[in-house]
Scaffold this motif. Structure first.
Motif, PDB file in Angstrom:
ATOM      1  N   ALA A   1     -26.757  15.359   3.946  1.00  0.00           N
ATOM      2  CA  ALA A   1     -26.095  14.205   4.545  1.00  0.00           C
ATOM      3  C   ALA A   1     -24.851  13.817   3.764  1.00  0.00           C
ATOM      4  O   ALA A   1     -24.844  13.826   2.532  1.00  0.00           O
TER       5      ALA A   1
ATOM      6  N   ASP B   1     -32.644   9.911   9.191  1.00  0.00           N
ATOM      7  CA  ASP B   1     -31.264  10.260   8.821  1.00  0.00           C
ATOM      8  C   ASP B   1     -30.503  10.863   9.997  1.00  0.00           C
ATOM      9  O   ASP B   1     -29.768  11.849   9.855  1.00  0.00           O
TER      10      ASP B   1
ATOM     11  N   THR C   1     -23.891   8.721   9.354  1.00  0.00           N
ATOM     12  CA  THR C   1     -24.118   9.892   8.515  1.00  0.00           C
ATOM     13  C   THR C   1     -23.598  11.143   9.196  1.00  0.00           C
ATOM     14  O   THR C   1     -23.744  11.295  10.411  1.00  0.00           O
TER      15      THR C   1
ATOM     16  N   ARG D   1     -23.359  15.621   8.722  1.00  0.00           N
ATOM     17  CA  ARG D   1     -24.173  16.691   8.168  1.00  0.00           C
ATOM     18  C   ARG D   1     -23.301  17.899   7.852  1.00  0.00           C
ATOM     19  O   ARG D   1     -22.388  18.241   8.611  1.00  0.00           O
TER      20      ARG D   1
ATOM     21  N   ALA E   1     -22.340  10.578   3.760  1.00  0.00           N
ATOM     22  CA  ALA E   1     -22.117   9.237   4.295  1.00  0.00           C
ATOM     23  C   ALA E   1     -20.690   9.099   4.803  1.00  0.00           C
ATOM     24  O   ALA E   1     -19.751   9.634   4.215  1.00  0.00           O
TER      25      ALA E   1
END
Length: 606
Positions: A310, A551, A292, A294, A312
């Motif tokens: 997030a 996450d 992930t 950011r 991916a």
């Protein structure tokens, strides 16, 4: 040998032998009753015709000379400026003046040469484009010239088989002339002219003149493009040098600074910075794969993108750039990019990974241009990628400098801690022992006072020892044996007397194993400041502290049921928490729950 008297003499195209002779002949100058011509009248008639033709030829020569002068004037006119947008307008104006046309335009083709990317027009009143709604993109008669880049004329646009009609608000046009503009053997665009002011259709001579102008325009456009590229290269190099200097010397928000400068030099409407945790080392105890990324900075998105959201890595442009470690040029971001990777109106996108060691935090820069703006080219991508490489080196050097400064501070703190422990504490302890020994020889009143002094000295020694633990690098001394969780428990325990109750603490995830020493120091500071704010301002009856890993983030939340935030409350402590979060590529928010109180959330990537 012929008889001279039998030679025929032609006068004004009439043979003398054909004239009347013999008895029927009249004296010179005598009237001829029947239809016929005398020598003077025939000669006068033929001479008038010759003079008329000579005058017409002279007028044609003068007109041709005038048009050639107009062509020379037009070619001089289009060399007055090397800025490409200005040059294109000059070319249209020169062509209209040369052929005395009412309307003119240049359509610049897209790189795939399927439609018009730009459309520069002259002749229409200023309010016409707004009434029309949108400029041509290459349909109808314009599209025919794009598909077949050869000169094309039409006496009536409406009757041309390729015509599709004019949109509402478009001025009426009848005659048409279009020619291609070729640069380096490739079609750069097309030059369009409509409606000669004399009402006549465009001629083959008009076509030849505009073709000559278009040929010269192609050379001038190529020079302008080279000049534009040199200017762009200079601007990118200057921006890279400026950013390198600022980043190395240190700045409060380096990623926001990079995004702002890159958006300006790239003439982009959207710019974002995405950060991702470093890839997991092989053979490590942690099984995190860092799947992930950011969103750390987003400028010009149209609608505010949630910072910290997030993205991916699988199936996204960011993930592709990180995996392949190369820049990417995206022609259709509305189709190929996710909502967080582009702005609302982004029509052209560049994805630039900032190269660096694999064990460090990865950074990806996204730059987008909106619809109606020139799309990014491979040349733009090369310049931006080169600048991104310089930025990556500058960020790495800035990080190395910060690490070195932290090591120096840690060494200095260690020295101070050793001196306090080996010298100050021992001397104070010796004084306390001396006072205790002296107290047994004093009367009870003095002995009690001396005992009080000894207790104060013991408390001072404990404070110094606590200071020594806090000076040591890495997790604080209170965390020995308990890791990060133990240190936070100690901070909560220290805050309990001021709160008047025991806060609720919840931990989620492998906190001790994934939070490094540097991030732990930030976590301790955030916990202290949050609980201190509750103690001083909230007048709360309960506090919940939640520390969790989720996450690929360390998230600290403090929720109380107090009076909430007031307008007069000083925000310096909260500003510090926000600065800590942003410096780590994270987010910080303070909200008021529906039931009252305050909800503080501090989240940073691991």
């Amino acid at each position: 040998m012929s008889d001279r008297n039998n030679d025929s003499v032609r006068v004004g195209g009439v043979s003398a032998s054909a004239l009347p002779t013999g008895p029927a002949a009249r004296a010179p100058g005598e009237d001829v009753p029947e239809a016929g011509l005398t020598f003077p009248s025939v000669a006068r008639l033929e001479l008038d015709d010759l003079l008329t033709q000579l005058v017409e030829r002279a007028q044609d020569v003068l007109a041709t000379q005038g048009r050639l002068r107009g062509l020379l004037r037009a070619t001089r006119m289009i060399t007055m400026d090397l800025r490409l947008p200005v040059l294109l307008r000059l070319i249209v104006e020169a062509a209209c003046e040369l052929l005395n046309a009412h309307y003119g335009a240049i359509g610049v083709l897209t790189p795939d040469r399927r439609r018009l990317e730009e459309f520069i027009h002259v002749g229409m009143d200023p309010g016409a484009p707004e009434r029309i709604g949108h400029l041509p993109t290459g349909q109808g008669l314009l599209g025919a010239l794009i598909d077949d880049p050869r000169p094309r004329r039409a006496e009536d646009i409406a009757r041309d088989p390729h015509a599709v009609g004019f949109p509402p608000g478009h001025p009426t046009m009848r005659t048409f002339l279009g020619v291609p503009i070729i640069v380096r053997g490739e079609v750069f665009g097309n030059l369009y002219l409509t409606d000669r002011r004399d009402g006549q259709p465009f001629t083959a001579e008009d076509e030849e003149l505009v073709l000559a102008l278009a040929t010269h325009a192609g050379v001038t456009i190529e020079n302008a493009r080279l000049f534009q590229e040199s200017q762009a290269r200079h601007q990118w190099m200057s921006t890279a040098a400026e950013l390198v200097g600022l980043l190395i010397t240190g700045t409060a928000s380096p990623l926001e600074l990079v995004a702002d400068r890159m958006r300006a030099v790239g003439e982009a409407q959207y710019c974002a910075v995405v950060t991702a945790s470093a890839a997991t080392q092989e053979g490590g105890d942690d099984d995190r794969t860092g799947r992930t990324a950011r969103l750390a900075v987003a400028l010009g998105a149209g609608e505010p993108n949630p910072l910290g959201a997030a993205i991916a890595r699988d199936g996204t442009l960011v993930g592709q750039a990180l995996a392949e470690r190369r820049p990417i040029l995206v022609d259709d971001p509305q189709l190929d990019a996710s909502d967080l990777e582009r702005g609302r109106d982004t029509a052209s996108l560049m994805v630039l990974p900032l190269p660096g060691p694999r064990h460090q935090r990865a950074i990806v820069l996204l730059m987008g241009r909106d619809q109606g703006r020139p799309a990014f080219t491979e040349f733009d991508l090369d310049l931006a990628a080169t600048c991104a490489g310089h930025i990556a080196v500058a960020l790495e050097l800035a990080q190395a400098r910060a690490d070195r400064e932290r090591l120096l501070v840690a060494d200095d703190r260690g020295r101070i801690a050793r001196d306090l422990h080996d010298h100050v504490i021992q001397r104070i302890f010796a004084i306390a022992l001396g006072l205790q020994d002296l107290a047994q020889y004093e009367n009870p009143t003095n002995a009690g006072r001396l005992a009080t002094y000894v207790e104060d000295i013991d408390a001072t020694i404990r404070d110094i020892r606590r200071t020594i633990f806090e000076l040591r690098p890495g997790p604080t001394g209170a965390a020995r044996g308990g890791g990060v969780r133990g240190a936070i428990d100690k901070i909560v325990d220290d805050a309990r007397p001021g709160l008047g109750f025991v806060p609720t603490v919840r931990y989620t995830g492998p906190i001790n194993s994934v939070v490094d020493a540097n991030l732990a120091e930030h976590a301790y500071a955030v916990t202290r400041e949050a609980l201190s704010n509750v103690t001083r301002h909230a007048r709360a009856r309960s506090v919940e502290l939640a520390v969790r890993i989720a996450d690929d983030q360390l998230i600290i939340e403090v929720i109380d049921d107090g009076v909430g935030m007031s307008e007069t409350t000083r925000r310096s402590g909260l500003d510090n928490l926000r600065t800590r979060a942003e410096s780590l590529g994270g987010t910080f928010t303070v909200t008021a729950p529906a039931g009252g109180g305050t909800h503080l959330r501090w989240a940073v990537p691991l």
